[in-house]
Structures are given as C-alpha cells and as structure tokens.
Design a protein around this motif. Structure first.
Motif, PDB file in Angstrom:
ATOM      1  N   ILE A 522      12.830  48.547  61.389  1.00  0.00           N
ATOM      2  CA  ILE A 522      12.543  47.202  60.910  1.00  0.00           C
ATOM      3  C   ILE A 522      12.769  47.170  59.395  1.00  0.00           C
ATOM      4  N   ARG A 523      13.623  46.248  58.973  1.00  0.00           N
ATOM      5  CA  ARG A 523      13.896  46.096  57.549  1.00  0.00           C
ATOM      6  C   ARG A 523      12.851  45.182  56.913  1.00  0.00           C
ATOM      7  N   ARG A 524      12.421  45.523  55.726  1.00  0.00           N
ATOM      8  CA  ARG A 524      11.397  44.769  55.030  1.00  0.00           C
ATOM      9  C   ARG A 524      11.973  44.098  53.798  1.00  0.00           C
ATOM     10  N   CYS A 525      11.279  43.081  53.364  1.00  0.00           N
ATOM     11  CA  CYS A 525      11.689  42.318  52.185  1.00  0.00           C
ATOM     12  C   CYS A 525      11.473  43.168  50.938  1.00  0.00           C
ATOM     13  N   GLY A 526      12.440  43.141  50.029  1.00  0.00           N
ATOM     14  CA  GLY A 526      12.321  43.907  48.806  1.00  0.00           C
ATOM     15  C   GLY A 526      11.477  43.240  47.745  1.00  0.00           C
ATOM     16  N   TYR A 527      11.024  41.993  48.029  1.00  0.00           N
ATOM     17  CA  TYR A 527      10.220  41.271  47.037  1.00  0.00           C
ATOM     18  C   TYR A 527       8.726  41.301  47.396  1.00  0.00           C
ATOM     19  N   CYS A 528       8.431  40.937  48.663  1.00  0.00           N
ATOM     20  CA  CYS A 528       7.032  40.885  49.069  1.00  0.00           C
ATOM     21  C   CYS A 528       6.664  41.947  50.082  1.00  0.00           C
ATOM     22  N   ASN A 529       7.648  42.770  50.517  1.00  0.00           N
ATOM     23  CA  ASN A 529       7.445  43.833  51.497  1.00  0.00           C
ATOM     24  C   ASN A 529       7.057  43.278  52.874  1.00  0.00           C
ATOM     25  N   GLY A 530       7.398  42.026  53.134  1.00  0.00           N
ATOM     26  CA  GLY A 530       7.113  41.445  54.430  1.00  0.00           C
ATOM     27  C   GLY A 530       8.213  41.726  55.430  1.00  0.00           C
ATOM     28  N   GLU A 531       7.958  41.450  56.727  1.00  0.00           N
ATOM     29  CA  GLU A 531       8.913  41.680  57.800  1.00  0.00           C
ATOM     30  C   GLU A 531       9.569  40.368  58.218  1.00  0.00           C
ATOM     31  N   GLY A 532      10.766  40.478  58.789  1.00  0.00           N
ATOM     32  CA  GLY A 532      11.443  39.325  59.358  1.00  0.00           C
ATOM     33  C   GLY A 532      12.329  38.568  58.393  1.00  0.00           C
ATOM     34  N   HIS A 533      12.418  38.977  57.142  1.00  0.00           N
ATOM     35  CA  HIS A 533      13.301  38.314  56.178  1.00  0.00           C
ATOM     36  C   HIS A 533      13.623  39.287  55.049  1.00  0.00           C
ATOM     37  N   ASN A 534      14.610  38.927  54.225  1.00  0.00           N
ATOM     38  CA  ASN A 534      14.956  39.725  53.054  1.00  0.00           C
ATOM     39  C   ASN A 534      14.527  38.974  51.798  1.00  0.00           C
ATOM     40  N   LYS A 535      14.828  39.562  50.648  1.00  0.00           N
ATOM     41  CA  LYS A 535      14.342  38.965  49.407  1.00  0.00           C
ATOM     42  C   LYS A 535      15.078  37.684  49.038  1.00  0.00           C
ATOM     43  N   ILE A 536      16.298  37.474  49.658  1.00  0.00           N
ATOM     44  CA  ILE A 536      17.019  36.231  49.366  1.00  0.00           C
ATOM     45  C   ILE A 536      16.309  35.046  50.023  1.00  0.00           C
ATOM     46  N   ALA A 537      15.837  35.255  51.262  1.00  0.00           N
ATOM     47  CA  ALA A 537      15.142  34.180  51.988  1.00  0.00           C
ATOM     48  C   ALA A 537      13.638  34.267  51.864  1.00  0.00           C
ATOM     49  N   CYS A 538      13.149  35.052  50.941  1.00  0.00           N
ATOM     50  CA  CYS A 538      11.701  35.235  50.802  1.00  0.00           C
ATOM     51  C   CYS A 538      11.063  33.944  50.282  1.00  0.00           C
ATOM     52  N   PRO A 539      10.060  33.407  50.971  1.00  0.00           N
ATOM     53  CA  PRO A 539       9.414  32.159  50.487  1.00  0.00           C
ATOM     54  C   PRO A 539       8.691  32.360  49.161  1.00  0.00           C
ATOM     55  N   GLN A 540       8.121  33.527  48.928  1.00  0.00           N
ATOM     56  CA  GLN A 540       7.455  33.767  47.646  1.00  0.00           C
ATOM     57  C   GLN A 540       8.462  33.801  46.513  1.00  0.00           C
ATOM     58  N   GLY A 541       9.656  34.390  46.798  1.00  0.00           N
ATOM     59  CA  GLY A 541      10.683  34.414  45.771  1.00  0.00           C
ATOM     60  C   GLY A 541      11.174  33.035  45.415  1.00  0.00           C
ATOM     61  N   LYS A 542      11.330  32.156  46.444  1.00  0.00           N
ATOM     62  CA  LYS A 542      11.743  30.781  46.158  1.00  0.00           C
ATOM     63  C   LYS A 542      10.696  30.055  45.339  1.00  0.00           C
ATOM     64  N   LEU A 543       9.414  30.325  45.664  1.00  0.00           N
ATOM     65  CA  LEU A 543       8.344  29.685  44.916  1.00  0.00           C
ATOM     66  C   LEU A 543       8.346  30.112  43.460  1.00  0.00           C
ATOM     67  N   SER A 544       8.551  31.390  43.221  1.00  0.00           N
ATOM     68  CA  SER A 544       8.570  31.871  41.833  1.00  0.00           C
ATOM     69  C   SER A 544       9.769  31.333  41.083  1.00  0.00           C
ATOM     70  N   LEU A 545      10.888  31.141  41.801  1.00  0.00           N
ATOM     71  CA  LEU A 545      12.083  30.589  41.143  1.00  0.00           C
ATOM     72  C   LEU A 545      11.858  29.140  40.724  1.00  0.00           C
ATOM     73  N   SER A 546      11.189  28.378  41.591  1.00  0.00           N
ATOM     74  CA  SER A 546      10.921  26.979  41.236  1.00  0.00           C
ATOM     75  C   SER A 546       9.998  26.877  40.029  1.00  0.00           C
ATOM     76  N   ILE A 547       9.058  27.801  39.952  1.00  0.00           N
ATOM     77  CA  ILE A 547       8.152  27.806  38.790  1.00  0.00           C
ATOM     78  C   ILE A 547       8.917  28.187  37.536  1.00  0.00           C
ATOM     79  N   MET A 548       9.837  29.177  37.676  1.00  0.00           N
ATOM     80  CA  MET A 548      10.598  29.628  36.506  1.00  0.00           C
ATOM     81  C   MET A 548      11.595  28.583  36.060  1.00  0.00           C
ATOM     82  N   GLY A 549      11.981  27.658  36.987  1.00  0.00           N
ATOM     83  CA  GLY A 549      12.913  26.617  36.570  1.00  0.00           C
ATOM     84  C   GLY A 549      12.316  25.654  35.575  1.00  0.00           C
ATOM     85  N   GLU A 550      10.982  25.570  35.565  1.00  0.00           N
ATOM     86  CA  GLU A 550      10.333  24.660  34.642  1.00  0.00           C
ATOM     87  C   GLU A 550      10.115  25.265  33.269  1.00  0.00           C
TER      88      GLU A 550
END
Length: 586
Positions: A522-550
């Motif tokens: 099972i491959r884990r996310c490199g950002y949050c270490n969660g299962e079922g997705h990678n760091k590109i589709a990581c919801p936490q990563g998207k959230l941090s990107l939206s915050i950094m956009g401001e």
C-alpha cells in the motif's frame, strides 16, 4: 472511435439533359449541420486522401531495404514539399503497404513461398528446393540452394559448418544456414534450411537433402559449435567425414573460426533485418539480401586480387613474387606470415637416401622443439611433422625453410591447393543466367526515370513559367501513356501449386502469475502519510496551498511546485521569491 456521420442533408444533384449531352444542376442544398473544414484541414478528408501507385512502389522498394514506414513517410514528405502536398497520411501509407503485402500471400504464406521458389526455378534452372509436410499438411522442413551456391560447393565444399540459433519468425522455427569458406577466407552460404525443431530427425532430413542438392559430394570436414546434437548428426554426411572438429580447432586454422563466426554473424544480420516476427517470404528475402551482399563483397575482393599487387617484405624476392601471383590477397598474407618466420629455424641434421631426403629443424632458442621434414626429389613432395599444410592448406614455415635451402624460386605444385588461388573457381560449372526477371528490369527503369525526373523537377522549379511548362508536359505524357497501356496494372498473383498451409503460429509467452501472490504494498501519501492517495491529490496539501495563495510564506517553508499543473509542495531554497501564477485559483 469518433462519430463522423452527422446525416447532413447538404448535397448537389446533377442530371444529364437529352440535348447536347450537357449536365445541369437540378437540386442544391447548401445548409450543413456541422462545422466546415478550413482549407488547411481538407487534406485529412477521406475524399482527398489517396496513395498513388508510384508512391506505393517507391515506398515498397524502400521498405525492402530496411527503411521504416515513418522514415519512408518523411522521405515522401520531403520530396513533395510538405505534408499538405503528400496527399495521404502516415496511416494511409501503412495500410497501403499492408494491403500489398497481404496480396502477395493471398493464398497463404507457405503457398506464396512455394510459388516464389517456382518462379526462381524458372529463371534459374539449377535452383534446388524441397520441403516436407506433416500429417495435417502443414510445412515441416524446408531447404533451398541456388545455382551459385551449388557451384561454390564444388570448389569450397571440403569443409562446412552449420548452426541453428535464430528463430525470429511467426512460427518460431529455427533457421539453419549451411556455410563454408571461400578462397578469400570469407563466409559463403551453400544452402539454407528452415526446420520445425532441433531434433535428430530434422537434422537428418536436412543433411540428406543437402547431399542430394550437392550431387552426393560429401565434405571432408564438418565443423560444429560444440553442440552434442549437431555433432551426432554431422556424421550423417557421407557416413563418416575424415575430420570432425569441434569449435573450429585446428581445421583450416583461422578459416574455420571465421566460418563459425560467419554463421553466427549471418544470424545477427538477420536479427537486424527481421526486428519483428516475419512470414516465411520475408525471412527468405532477408536471407537472399544477405547472400547478395556477401557475393558483392566477394566480387570486390576478386577485383582487388586480380588488379592489385601486394607489397613484398622479405628478401626472398622470387619465391614471394611467385606466391603473390597465384594466391589471393588474404591467402598471400597468411603465406607471407609463414615466410617471415622461416628465418627462426635452422637445419640440425640431414639424412639422405636413394630418393628421399630427411631434414631435422630446430627453432631459435628452442632447441628442444624438433621438426622433421621429408623431401621426395622425384615428385617434389615436402611432408612436415607439424601437419600445418594438411590442415591449413598453405605451406608451413618449415617447408619454406627447406625450399630456401634447396634454392627454389617457385612453389612446387604439391604445396599449392587450388582452393586458395585466384583460379579457384576456374573449373567450377557456371550456371549464370543472363536473363533478368521483368520485375527487376521494371525497378531498374523506375530508378533511372526517378533520377532523370528529379533533375527535371529541380530545373523546372526555378521559375513559375518553367514550372507550368513542365507540369503541362508531364500531365500530357501521363495521359498518353495511360491511354496506351491502360489503367489496369497487371498484378502477379501467386499460383497455388500445392495445398500446403503454414504450421501453427508461435504464441507469445504470457507472464505466469505465481499462486502465492505477494500482497500488494500500500502506497502512502508523502505529505500526510495517509492511505488511498498521493501528495498531489492530498486534501491537506490543497488546503495549505490555498492558504499560501493569500500570503507569501517566509523563507524556508514549503511552497507549490513551479511545474505547470503540479499541486505538490516542495521546500523553497532560493534567495528570492518565485513568481506566482494563479495560486489563488487553487
């Protein structure tokens, strides 16, 4: 597949009138239910795409010499002046070539091959071909040899070798070239066979038919690659050949090793020519192309041997000059090497009898190595204990030392084997047929006209006036020739003379799945270490990107990747902040 039919009602109806044979437009519907093609896109419409016969013939010729379809398309595009002037696409060219290839084997691959061999036998009466079939009527074994190969065997058939290492055809059957060495120490092909398998029955069938093709003349020696199956079947050639040498040891010295390597190099050249699985007809034509290149190289070396003179590097001028006149260039080099080394020997003892003289030779600084040479003054025969002349076929250094001692200025006939001389093929039967097949003559005329027309097109393209003049004259000439010859091109259909079909095609090996399959990691996310997705589709990563956009992050913190479409994050290690584009939209 995309939908191309839209049931468009737009059309123009044209009818013929009863008077003056005129055509008039009766109906016209101009409304379309789809978008119209731009002038640049009309080249992709089916009604505007057609590969003409001249382009197909030229592409077929290029394909026969190993040019890929993409390279052929690039050549035709360059010749036409751009893709918009070619008149067809890469897929159209590929389909046209496949249709021509399918037309060749319309009656089956094996029947097309038999018809091809029958056609060659018509042009070459001494062409030999035979085959066997199994119980179901499928091709089992096949062997063929043309008149030139059979003629070469009468001169150089004292030693042969064969190897079966190549199976790149649709049926996975081994190809077995039977080769030898000519007077230039180069590989020549005596016959070629395609066998169903590497069993003793298949080898026995091939070797027996090989002897039949060569007028039951058995070879003196058979060289194998050390394979036990090959070694056992080598004895089938005429009972027991005088010498059965494994791995080319002491048989014609370098020549037999060249023969074995030549057999393997021929298989290597076939691997280049037959990159993909090919039909029987493709395999036979590839082999014939390789044999043609071998014969052209032999003709070139024949020219060099008869019209050039090698350098003389020893003081034995008369003996060396005599050998240079009779031996081929490659054979003379081997003779010259022995002549250089005869100075390392000296006569230690000489024993004379009524007609024979015996000499004992020793090597410089190697007194323990003795060589005994007997000389018959009546027959001028020299026999050396090293037996190099009996195996290599050229005088050894010990024999040459005795000839120098006896003041000989020439080589006795007993020390000259005709197979290494320039006149090795003088007594061979000639089966050369000067009648050239119509297909070859047509391709020759086609190449000559292409060269002439290319020059004409280059000159006519310099001005608009000359271009129009040349175009109108070419069109007029095309119409005149089409009316005289007709529009229907004669196609040579293969004549089915035997109801033989091909064997079962070799299936591609599938990867076996082990019974005890290892559980997938099972491959884990490199950002949050969660299962079922990678760091590109990581919801936490998207959230941090939206915050950094401001707000722009401080130095050293993670920022979005600079690559387009990449939503991953990476640490920023620059002295300046990057330029942001569309971060807020994430």
């Amino acid at each position: 597949m995309p939908v191309t039919r839209t049931r468009c009602k737009a059309r123009v109806v044209v009818i013929a009138t009863n008077t003056n044979d005129q055509w008039v437009i009766s109906k016209s519907y101009q409304e379309h239910n789809h978008a119209l093609c731009t002038p640049a896109m009309t080249q992709f419409m089916c009604s505007n795409r057609a590969a003409i016969k001249a382009d197909i013939d030229e592409a077929t010729t290029l394909k026969e010499v190993g040019v890929g379809t993409s390279q052929v398309m690039n050549y035709l595009t360059q010749q036409a002046g751009g893709y918009h002037n070619v008149g067809f696409t890469h897929k159209d060219l590929y389909n046209a070539l496949q249709r021509g290839k399918s037309k060749e084997i319309v009656d089956g691959d094996v029947n097309a091959l038999i018809a091809y061999f029958d056609y060659k036998k018509h042009d070459d009466p001494e062409f030999f071909m035979t085959y066997s079939v199994d119980k179901s009527g499928a091709l089992y074994n096949l062997i063929w040899s043309d008149s030139t190969s059979r003629s070469n065997y009468t001169c150089f058939g004292d030693v042969i070798t064969f190897d079966t290492t190549y199976k790149n055809n649709l049926y996975g059957q081994p190809i077995m070239p039977i080769v030898g060495v000519n007077h230039h120490h180069n590989t020549i092909v005596f016959a070629t066979a395609i066998i169903v398998d590497e069993t003793s029955q298949s080898f026995e069938w091939v070797l027996q038919n090989f002897l039949e093709a060569m007028m039951n003349k058995s070879p003196i020696s058979v060289v194998t690659d050390g394979d036990r199956q090959h070694s056992q079947n080598a004895w089938l050639l005429g009972g027991q050949p005088r010498n059965l040498i494994f791995n080319g040891v002491r048989l014609f010295h370098n020549s037999t090793s060249k023969s074995i390597h030549g057999c393997e190099s021929m298989n290597a050249s076939l691997a280049i020519a037959l990159k993909r699985k090919k039909t029987y007809l493709d395999v036979v034509r590839a082999i014939e192309d390789g044999i043609s290149r071998m014969r052209m190289n032999e003709l070139k070396v024949d020219y060099l041997s008869s019209h050039t003179k090698p350098f003389q590097i020893t003081k034995l001028f008369y003996l060396e000059s005599y050998a240079a006149e009779i031996f081929t260039c490659e054979s003379f080099r081997a003779f010259q090497d022995e002549l250089l080394r005869e100075t390392l020997y000296q006569i230690e003892a000489e024993i004379q009898s009524l007609s024979d003289e015996c000499y004992i030779l020793s090597k410089y600084k190697e007194k323990k190595r003795k060589f005994e040479i007997s000389f018959d003054s009546r027959t001028k025969t020299l026999i050396c204990s090293c037996k190099i002349f009996e195996t290599v076929g050229l005088p050894c250094r010990h024999q040459l030392h005795i000839l120098k001692h006896l003041d000989y200025t020439y080589l006795p006939g007993t020390l000259i084997q005709s197979r290494w001389t320039n006149d090795a093929k003088a007594s061979a039967p000639s089966y050369v047929d000067l009648n050239v097949s119509p297909e070859v003559m047509q391709m020759t005329r086609f190449a000559a006209l292409c060269s002439t027309s290319s020059r004409l097109c280059y000159i006519a393209s310099k001005t608009d006036e000359s271009f129009k003049t040349a175009r109108d004259e070419i069109k007029r000439l095309i119409e005149e020739l089409e009316n005289s010859f007709g529009l229907n091109d004669s196609v040579n259909q293969s004549i089915v003379v035997n109801n033989v079909h091909g064997p079962q095609r070799k299936q591609r090996k599938r990867k076996e799945v082990p019974k005890n399959k290892v559980e997938k990691i099972i491959r884990r996310c490199g950002y949050c270490n969660g299962e079922g997705h990678n760091k590109i589709a990581c919801p936490q990563g998207k959230l941090s990107l939206s915050i950094m956009g401001e707000s722009v992050p401080p130095m050293g913190e993670s920022v979005p990747s600079e690559h387009s479409g990449n939503l991953g994050v990476k640490p920023f290690r620059g002295n300046r902040y990057p330029l942001w584009k569309g971060v807020g939209s994430l």
